[in-house]
Design a protein around this motif. Structure first.
Motif, mmCIF file in Angstrom:
data_model
loop_
_atom_site.group_PDB
_atom_site.id
_atom_site.type_symbol
_atom_site.label_atom_id
_atom_site.label_comp_id
_atom_site.label_asym_id
_atom_site.label_seq_id
_atom_site.Cartn_x
_atom_site.Cartn_y
_atom_site.Cartn_z
ATOM 1 N N LYS A 156 1.539 77.721 -51.112
ATOM 2 C CA LYS A 156 1.671 76.268 -51.234
ATOM 3 C C LYS A 156 1.117 75.475 -50.053
ATOM 4 N N ASP A 157 1.005 76.076 -48.876
ATOM 5 C CA ASP A 157 0.445 75.338 -47.739
ATOM 6 C C ASP A 157 -1.078 75.289 -47.759
ATOM 7 N N ARG A 187 0.730 71.921 -59.045
ATOM 8 C CA ARG A 187 2.121 72.022 -58.615
ATOM 9 C C ARG A 187 2.804 70.665 -58.820
ATOM 10 N N LYS A 188 4.099 70.700 -59.066
ATOM 11 C CA LYS A 188 4.878 69.474 -59.248
ATOM 12 C C LYS A 188 5.422 69.054 -57.884
ATOM 13 N N VAL A 189 4.693 68.158 -57.231
ATOM 14 C CA VAL A 189 5.044 67.733 -55.884
ATOM 15 C C VAL A 189 5.144 66.210 -55.862
ATOM 16 N N LEU A 329 -2.886 65.046 -56.324
ATOM 17 C CA LEU A 329 -3.198 66.414 -56.723
ATOM 18 C C LEU A 329 -2.686 67.420 -55.699
ATOM 19 N N HIS A 330 -1.897 68.368 -56.173
ATOM 20 C CA HIS A 330 -1.496 69.548 -55.406
ATOM 21 C C HIS A 330 -1.791 70.734 -56.303
ATOM 22 N N ALA A 331 -2.860 71.463 -56.025
ATOM 23 C CA ALA A 331 -3.302 72.508 -56.948
ATOM 24 C C ALA A 331 -3.359 73.864 -56.251
ATOM 25 N N GLN A 332 -2.668 74.824 -56.845
ATOM 26 C CA GLN A 332 -2.788 76.222 -56.433
ATOM 27 C C GLN A 332 -4.128 76.743 -56.917
#
Length: 371
Positions: A156-157, A187-189, A329-332
């Motif tokens: 996640k980082d 990701r749900k952030v 946007l937070h994408a793995q």
């Protein structure tokens, strides 16, 4: 494949084991001379036999580009992996395409850490047949897999965010049923919304030579209640909350893709090439280049928001939705070498082509320089 289609009886004398009565300096000196003469004779014969072949057959050279880190104008290096060590960086990468290493449906291999090596500046995924079936899990059941391979996801980082440029340099496999993918999962952030959750397919690649295809696109799996068209059956979606529904059946998911062909493409995916994705607040851009930074080439595909549709394959009605680039946007990021035995994906598998390998030179993230 076409360059325009887008879509690797005499034995040596052991003088150290001679009986004690023969173990004199003069005798051993003679034995050593005979031993080295024997080796020279064998080596000369090998040269004579294989030199003519070596003049006409070049071995496959597998190495990265050792290219310098070069940021797009207005961007700076954020993080990444040059694979310069001798083992996988488990601080940045997790095994498989999710934290539980669950396999997607209709994929015929399990991801194992021992199938991922780091050597000579490369991360290498090895796909192989197992002597004994290996226990694994899909999203729906426990399974035994006859094949194993390599796949990783960012922790996640190390997410892909807005106003970033992501670049990968790799060499793709060429075995039947081999299926390589470079893609993301949202990701749900923070203050997320269902419509902001999407899958970015940087590329998916059918490795079989006779069906080589590389394509890119976007998929939306999540919808608000008022976006569920009347023709979508209830069995095709799952209720997450009163205003959040997940569509599980592919023919009803929203999609935006370029197809399988780009005019003028000359990239050979069976050699090292560079891929790039730029994400701004308003647009996505996809890039390809054989060598050097991908962002120096013209984007071959982009998305600026607007109408998106389901890929009905002629089986169901066509539907439309409005979508834009997520503002948070937070994408793995996932990178995996799957096996798909289906004919459409280049199957069936041919065991004589295994083990087969996929090589990754680097993964680099760049961020927009703050003004």
């Amino acid at each position: 494949f076409p360059a325009e289609r887008l879509t690797n009886g005499n034995q040596p004398f052991d003088y150290d084991s001679m009986p004690e009565q023969n173990n004199c300096p003069k005798f051993k000196s003679c034995a050593r001379a005979s031993y080295w003469k024997y080796l020279r004779t064998i080596f000369s014969k090998l040269i004579i036999c294989f030199l003519p072949i070596s003049l006409f057959v070049s071995p496959e050279i597998v190495s990265g580009n050792d290219s310098p880190i070069e940021a797009p104008p207005g961007y700076e290096y954020s993080h990444g992996d040059e694979f310069s060590g001798d083992k996988l960086n488990l601080e940045m990468w997790g095994l498989g395409i999710n934290e539980k290493n669950l396999q997607n449906e209709r994929v015929d291999c399990v991801y194992k850490l021992e199938n991922i090596s780091v050597e000579d500046g490369l991360m290498i995924f090895t796909q192989k047949r197992e002597a004994v079936p290996v226990q694994g899990k899909s999203w729906s059941e426990d399974l035994l897999f006859n094949y194993s391979s390599g796949g990783v996801h960012t922790r996640k980082d190390y997410d892909l965010r807005n106003n970033m440029y992501l670049e990968l340099r790799c060499k793709l496999p060429q075995n039947n049923a081999g299926y390589s993918s470079f893609w993301t999962v949202s990701r749900k952030v923070g203050d997320w919304k269902p419509e902001d959750l999407l899958e970015i397919d940087m590329f998916e690649f059918i490795a079989a030579r006779e069906k080589t295809r590389l394509w890119s696109g976007l998929w939306w799996h999540d919808f608000r209640a008022d976006e569920l068209h009347d023709g979508i059956p209830e069995k095709s979606y799952v209720k997450r909350s009163d205003d959040h529904f997940f569509i599980s059946q592919r023919v009803y998911k929203a999609h935006h893709g370029h197809g399988h062909h780009i005019e003028g493409n000359k990239v050979n995916f069976y050699q090292f090439f560079t891929f790039g994705l730029k994400v701004t607040d308003d647009e996505f851009f996809w890039y390809l280049a054989q060598d050097g930074p991908a962002w120096k080439s013209e984007p071959y595909f982009q998305f600026s928001g607007g109408k998106v549709t389901n890929r009905s394959y002629g089986k169901v009605d066509d539907y439309e939705w409005e979508r834009r680039v997520p503002q948070n946007l937070h994408a793995q990021v996932n990178l995996n070498y799957a096996m798909r035995n289906a004919e459409w994906a280049g199957g069936p598998v041919r065991d004589e082509q295994l083990p087969s390998k996929m090589y990754v030179d680097y993964v680099r993230f760049f961020k927009l320089i703050e003004k």
